[in-house]
Design a protein around this motif. Structure first.
Motif, PDB file in Angstrom:
ATOM      1  N   ILE A 254      -8.002 -29.365 -12.558  1.00  0.00           N
ATOM      2  CA  ILE A 254      -6.978 -27.965 -12.050  1.00  0.00           C
ATOM      3  C   ILE A 254      -6.229 -28.587 -10.926  1.00  0.00           C
ATOM      4  O   ILE A 254      -6.754 -29.162  -9.761  1.00  0.00           O
ATOM      5  CB  ILE A 254      -8.025 -27.097 -10.742  1.00  0.00           C
ATOM      6  CG1 ILE A 254      -8.962 -27.119 -11.867  1.00  0.00           C
ATOM      7  CG2 ILE A 254      -7.850 -26.450 -10.428  1.00  0.00           C
ATOM      8  CD1 ILE A 254     -10.085 -25.437 -11.548  1.00  0.00           C
ATOM      9  N   GLY A 255      -5.333 -28.369 -11.120  1.00  0.00           N
ATOM     10  CA  GLY A 255      -3.638 -28.559  -9.998  1.00  0.00           C
ATOM     11  C   GLY A 255      -2.898 -27.545  -9.694  1.00  0.00           C
ATOM     12  O   GLY A 255      -3.542 -26.360  -9.706  1.00  0.00           O
ATOM     13  N   THR A 256      -2.579 -27.322  -8.507  1.00  0.00           N
ATOM     14  CA  THR A 256      -2.018 -26.290  -7.589  1.00  0.00           C
ATOM     15  C   THR A 256      -0.295 -25.806  -8.967  1.00  0.00           C
ATOM     16  O   THR A 256      -0.518 -24.568  -8.548  1.00  0.00           O
ATOM     17  CB  THR A 256      -1.301 -27.016  -6.629  1.00  0.00           C
ATOM     18  OG1 THR A 256      -0.131 -28.646  -7.373  1.00  0.00           O
ATOM     19  CG2 THR A 256      -1.863 -27.875  -5.352  1.00  0.00           C
ATOM     20  N   GLU A 257      -0.121 -26.491 -10.073  1.00  0.00           N
ATOM     21  CA  GLU A 257       0.408 -25.531 -10.930  1.00  0.00           C
ATOM     22  C   GLU A 257       0.381 -25.221 -12.382  1.00  0.00           C
ATOM     23  O   GLU A 257       0.682 -24.861 -12.896  1.00  0.00           O
ATOM     24  CB  GLU A 257       1.806 -26.655 -10.813  1.00  0.00           C
ATOM     25  CG  GLU A 257       2.516 -26.537  -9.687  1.00  0.00           C
ATOM     26  CD  GLU A 257       4.379 -27.918  -9.509  1.00  0.00           C
ATOM     27  OE1 GLU A 257       4.639 -27.916 -10.022  1.00  0.00           O
ATOM     28  OE2 GLU A 257       3.928 -28.317  -8.763  1.00  0.00           O
TER      29      GLU A 257
ATOM     30  N   ARG B 267      -3.134 -26.028 -14.680  1.00  0.00           N
ATOM     31  CA  ARG B 267      -4.987 -26.866 -14.771  1.00  0.00           C
ATOM     32  C   ARG B 267      -5.204 -27.081 -16.673  1.00  0.00           C
ATOM     33  O   ARG B 267      -4.196 -26.406 -17.244  1.00  0.00           O
ATOM     34  CB  ARG B 267      -6.498 -25.719 -14.935  1.00  0.00           C
ATOM     35  CG  ARG B 267      -6.063 -23.946 -14.815  1.00  0.00           C
ATOM     36  CD  ARG B 267      -6.613 -23.345 -15.069  1.00  0.00           C
ATOM     37  NE  ARG B 267      -6.985 -22.383 -15.571  1.00  0.00           N
ATOM     38  CZ  ARG B 267      -7.161 -20.832 -15.183  1.00  0.00           C
ATOM     39  NH1 ARG B 267      -5.780 -20.796 -14.371  1.00  0.00           N
ATOM     40  NH2 ARG B 267      -6.966 -19.558 -15.416  1.00  0.00           N
TER      41      ARG B 267
ATOM     42  N   LYS C 152      -7.788 -27.664 -19.277  1.00  0.00           N
ATOM     43  CA  LYS C 152      -9.186 -27.602 -20.132  1.00  0.00           C
ATOM     44  C   LYS C 152      -9.400 -28.719 -21.577  1.00  0.00           C
ATOM     45  O   LYS C 152      -8.832 -28.056 -22.750  1.00  0.00           O
ATOM     46  CB  LYS C 152      -9.424 -26.106 -20.785  1.00  0.00           C
ATOM     47  CG  LYS C 152     -10.683 -26.040 -20.524  1.00  0.00           C
ATOM     48  CD  LYS C 152     -11.168 -24.505 -21.709  1.00  0.00           C
ATOM     49  CE  LYS C 152     -11.115 -23.756 -20.248  1.00  0.00           C
ATOM     50  NZ  LYS C 152     -11.707 -22.638 -20.618  1.00  0.00           N
TER      51      LYS C 152
ATOM     52  N   LYS D  46       1.642 -22.291 -14.319  1.00  0.00           N
ATOM     53  CA  LYS D  46       1.511 -20.899 -14.206  1.00  0.00           C
ATOM     54  C   LYS D  46       2.725 -21.041 -12.759  1.00  0.00           C
ATOM     55  O   LYS D  46       3.257 -21.569 -12.655  1.00  0.00           O
ATOM     56  CB  LYS D  46       0.763 -20.712 -13.085  1.00  0.00           C
ATOM     57  CG  LYS D  46       0.350 -21.636 -11.783  1.00  0.00           C
ATOM     58  CD  LYS D  46      -1.080 -21.194 -10.988  1.00  0.00           C
ATOM     59  CE  LYS D  46      -0.546 -20.126  -9.835  1.00  0.00           C
ATOM     60  NZ  LYS D  46       0.421 -19.481  -9.069  1.00  0.00           N
TER      61      LYS D  46
ATOM     62  N   ILE E 124       5.108 -18.067  -9.895  1.00  0.00           N
ATOM     63  CA  ILE E 124       4.903 -17.568  -7.943  1.00  0.00           C
ATOM     64  C   ILE E 124       3.078 -16.713  -9.046  1.00  0.00           C
ATOM     65  O   ILE E 124       3.740 -15.859  -9.209  1.00  0.00           O
ATOM     66  CB  ILE E 124       5.509 -17.248  -8.245  1.00  0.00           C
ATOM     67  CG1 ILE E 124       6.165 -18.588  -7.132  1.00  0.00           C
ATOM     68  CG2 ILE E 124       5.154 -16.389  -6.309  1.00  0.00           C
ATOM     69  CD1 ILE E 124       5.417 -19.061  -6.419  1.00  0.00           C
ATOM     70  N   GLY E 125       2.095 -16.473  -8.530  1.00  0.00           N
ATOM     71  CA  GLY E 125       1.581 -14.910  -7.977  1.00  0.00           C
ATOM     72  C   GLY E 125       0.166 -15.300  -8.993  1.00  0.00           C
ATOM     73  O   GLY E 125      -0.176 -15.737  -9.746  1.00  0.00           O
ATOM     74  N   ARG E 126      -1.133 -14.759  -8.709  1.00  0.00           N
ATOM     75  CA  ARG E 126      -2.245 -15.078  -8.959  1.00  0.00           C
ATOM     76  C   ARG E 126      -2.063 -14.393 -11.180  1.00  0.00           C
ATOM     77  O   ARG E 126      -1.812 -13.052 -11.372  1.00  0.00           O
ATOM     78  CB  ARG E 126      -3.121 -14.019  -8.424  1.00  0.00           C
ATOM     79  CG  ARG E 126      -4.001 -15.309  -7.576  1.00  0.00           C
ATOM     80  CD  ARG E 126      -4.519 -13.641  -6.352  1.00  0.00           C
ATOM     81  NE  ARG E 126      -5.870 -13.381  -6.545  1.00  0.00           N
ATOM     82  CZ  ARG E 126      -6.315 -12.432  -6.015  1.00  0.00           C
ATOM     83  NH1 ARG E 126      -6.281 -12.312  -4.620  1.00  0.00           N
ATOM     84  NH2 ARG E 126      -8.076 -12.160  -6.006  1.00  0.00           N
ATOM     85  N   GLY E 127      -3.025 -15.581 -11.779  1.00  0.00           N
ATOM     86  CA  GLY E 127      -2.505 -14.774 -12.817  1.00  0.00           C
ATOM     87  C   GLY E 127      -1.459 -14.853 -13.960  1.00  0.00           C
ATOM     88  O   GLY E 127      -1.718 -14.074 -14.940  1.00  0.00           O
ATOM     89  N   ASN E 128      -0.452 -15.382 -12.927  1.00  0.00           N
ATOM     90  CA  ASN E 128       0.845 -14.749 -14.250  1.00  0.00           C
ATOM     91  C   ASN E 128      -0.012 -16.956 -14.705  1.00  0.00           C
ATOM     92  O   ASN E 128       1.689 -17.248 -13.926  1.00  0.00           O
ATOM     93  CB  ASN E 128       2.011 -15.329 -13.299  1.00  0.00           C
ATOM     94  CG  ASN E 128       1.735 -13.852 -12.724  1.00  0.00           C
ATOM     95  OD1 ASN E 128       1.495 -12.777 -13.160  1.00  0.00           O
ATOM     96  ND2 ASN E 128       2.348 -13.843 -11.416  1.00  0.00           N
ATOM     97  N   THR E 129       0.181 -16.682 -15.703  1.00  0.00           N
ATOM     98  CA  THR E 129      -0.235 -17.883 -16.652  1.00  0.00           C
ATOM     99  C   THR E 129       0.759 -18.126 -17.991  1.00  0.00           C
ATOM    100  O   THR E 129       0.269 -16.958 -18.957  1.00  0.00           O
ATOM    101  CB  THR E 129      -1.659 -18.570 -16.077  1.00  0.00           C
ATOM    102  OG1 THR E 129      -2.085 -17.865 -16.818  1.00  0.00           O
ATOM    103  CG2 THR E 129      -1.911 -19.147 -14.799  1.00  0.00           C
TER     104      THR E 129
END
Lengths: 355, 355
Positions: A249-252, A254, A256, A272, A274-279
């Motif tokens: 897991i990285g700041t920008e 992940r 798996k 990702k 900006i913003g949660r879940g914007n991946t």
């Protein structure tokens, strides 16, 4: 010009040794099995006949003494790794020792020192590192694809009860190294070490379950903090099958390593905005090559993706033929750090005696 | 005959209070918002106008004193939960207090005792429990679908840095309860508690990373052992986005609450046959109902799946109208056990002061 193959001596004649020898058949340019030996000559003979191995001996020591052998594969139960790896090194052989390298930090340290003194190659068999999927993950992490790595989550568990006769199976025999910590935990611990180490963690905190009857540890959760890096959250289990994934897991983003993460053939890379879940997630597949017909003819494999042992063996070939005594992909320092974590967990989980 | 709706008083006028009030609009049979109050009257007025709330007051206390209010929603920053929940209870109001219930085990214990003395309803806002997806998971676990539960893995993390102004954002303000442990960890800890508790874990072992500048904790890995049950491996993070899944691992299979696991709308149920990897996975979806037009008109939601607050509110309605002072789906004992774990982790991670 292709360099000559390494000549392997196999110490042990069990299921892992079988799979390892099978995988070597895929890389005849790099590996040739010359000798197999275990404590019962008739098992060595049977193994040798099955795999077409010319020399078969009735002791581990005789493998180490075989002048035709360049490198010993130490593949018997882990309580016997240390003494046999020492014998191999003392006899001038390079060593690949299965996981866990030994049963204590002190023994592993002595092994590393001996190999250095002798100028011989030594590695713990952390074959995971050499899978193309893992090499790709490492490369993406190094290139900054997921920003700064701040956490590694890794689990490995299976239901020992559904394939083994409890409590007679070796998994449950405390005196023969039974329990999940030494059988299973090396993988998640090494996964954390790869992306947050190599270093001794600044904090090791473990909780686990011990089996009341046999005293072995059935499961554990290991929390690590690597100073200046991040945290690792690791679990192992011999009571139940876990998803078996490693997530970096990285700041920008992940990465798996998909199941089976200890020998993976696929990764998912999530980056990702900006913003949660914007991946956005992209999957990369690295299928194993088909084994040669001789592998099927001699019984296939016992464990998942064992054909992947060839990647590790091929890398060792390059190291040794290049005059190296260790691999950059899994160094003696990492081997020591992994054992340090396991030993500290054993202390915290009080796995020293049957209660 | 349908029971009359509960009259809510909202303490706080921030983003969570907004989402909670929006969700209540989906269940007019169960909930009516009568009053909103915070420390600045003009913010209360603005909030009330936005949502059509008749009473707006300039203090939390005045919400507690409003005779039209049955139950107070304690939704301001958590360092102020305790005092305001006490005020609400002292004024004869039922209480739903957001996570974490307070900032210490001692305060939570006092709150539980006070509610019991007064015969009033009290619950921490662990809304996760009331999502149909989670109720389904609970039901499957109880019916033995995955055998004996032996482990829970749960993570929750997002990149606080990509939405907040470091170091001015509240997440990084140690004196106002900043840091991941109190903002984020209640979810994974409560997930473990649901499937391995309710009980104080017999071992709590945490490792984490603190921010050098602000002293808040940025991430943590929490290992728990519940005596006679199993282990939990939990992580939280405000540096990076984690997969955000909760996995309940049993001897015969596992259930995954899919992301976002703190407010999930889908689960995957994996059952296994003998042998590693011989599994079958079935997905169950529980989509959220569409919110009424009034929700869009008043600004939608700030956070993922906030419309799911309605499940929690509807359950509380049933409890209170049925004369209950707590919910079986998240009991005062669990609230206490969760806070016990958080407090022990705070001690282990040494999050008491800026270094």
């Amino acid at each position: 010009m292709e360099l000559p193959p390494l000549s392997w001596g196999i110490m042990g004649a069990g299921r892992v040794c079988h799979d390892f020898v099978q995988a070597l058949k895929s890389i005849p340019h790099a590996a040739k099995v010359k000798t197999v030996g275990c404590r019962e000559l008739e098992r060595s003979v049977e193994f040798a006949d099955q795999h077409g191995i010319p020399n078969r001996v009735g002791s581990y020591e005789d493998v180490a003494k075989d002048p035709e052998v360049d490198i010993c594969y130490i593949g018997m139960l882990h309580p016997f790794h240390y003494e046999n790896a020492v014998t191999a090194l003392q006899n001038g052989k390079h060593v690949l020792v299965e996981k866990p390298s030994t049963c204590s930090e002190c023994d592993t340290k002595a092994l590393v020192r001996l190999a250095q003194e002798k100028g011989l190659f030594l590695m713990e068999g952390m074959w995971t590192r050499f899978f193309p999927a893992v090499e790709k993950a490492q490369e993406l992490v190094k290139s900054g694809t997921i920003g700064k790595v701040v956490a590694v989550h890794s689990d490995f568990g299976f239901n020992g009860g559904d394939v083994a006769n409890y409590p007679d199976h070796i998994f449950y025999n405390l005196n023969l190294g039974g329990g999940g910590l030494f059988y299973v935990a090396p993988y998640p611990v090494a996964a954390a070490m790869q992306f947050l180490g190599p270093a001794f963690p600044s904090r090791i905190a473990a909780a686990g379950v011990k089996d009341k009857l046999t005293g072995v540890d059935l499961s554990g959760a290991i929390s690590l903090h690597f100073e200046g890096k991040g945290i690792a959250s690791l679990t192992y289990n011999i009571e139940a099958e876990t998803p078996e994934e490693t997530i970096i897991i990285g700041t920008e983003g992940r990465i798996k390593l998909l199941s089976p993460a200890h020998c993976p053939t696929a990764i998912e890379v999530t980056t990702k905005a900006i913003g949660r879940g914007n991946t956005t997630t992209i999957r990369h597949d690295f299928p194993l090559p088909d084994p040669p017909a001789s592998v099927d003819a001699s019984g296939g494999f016992n464990y998942p993706n064992s054909n992947g042992f060839q990647f590790e063996a091929a890398a060792i070939h390059k190291c040794i033929r290049g005059g190296r005594t260790s691999s950059d992909q899994y160094t003696p320092d990492e081997m020591l750090a992994v054992m340090h974590v396991l030993e500290e967990c054993r202390t915290q989980l009080k796995i020293d005696s049957v209660e």
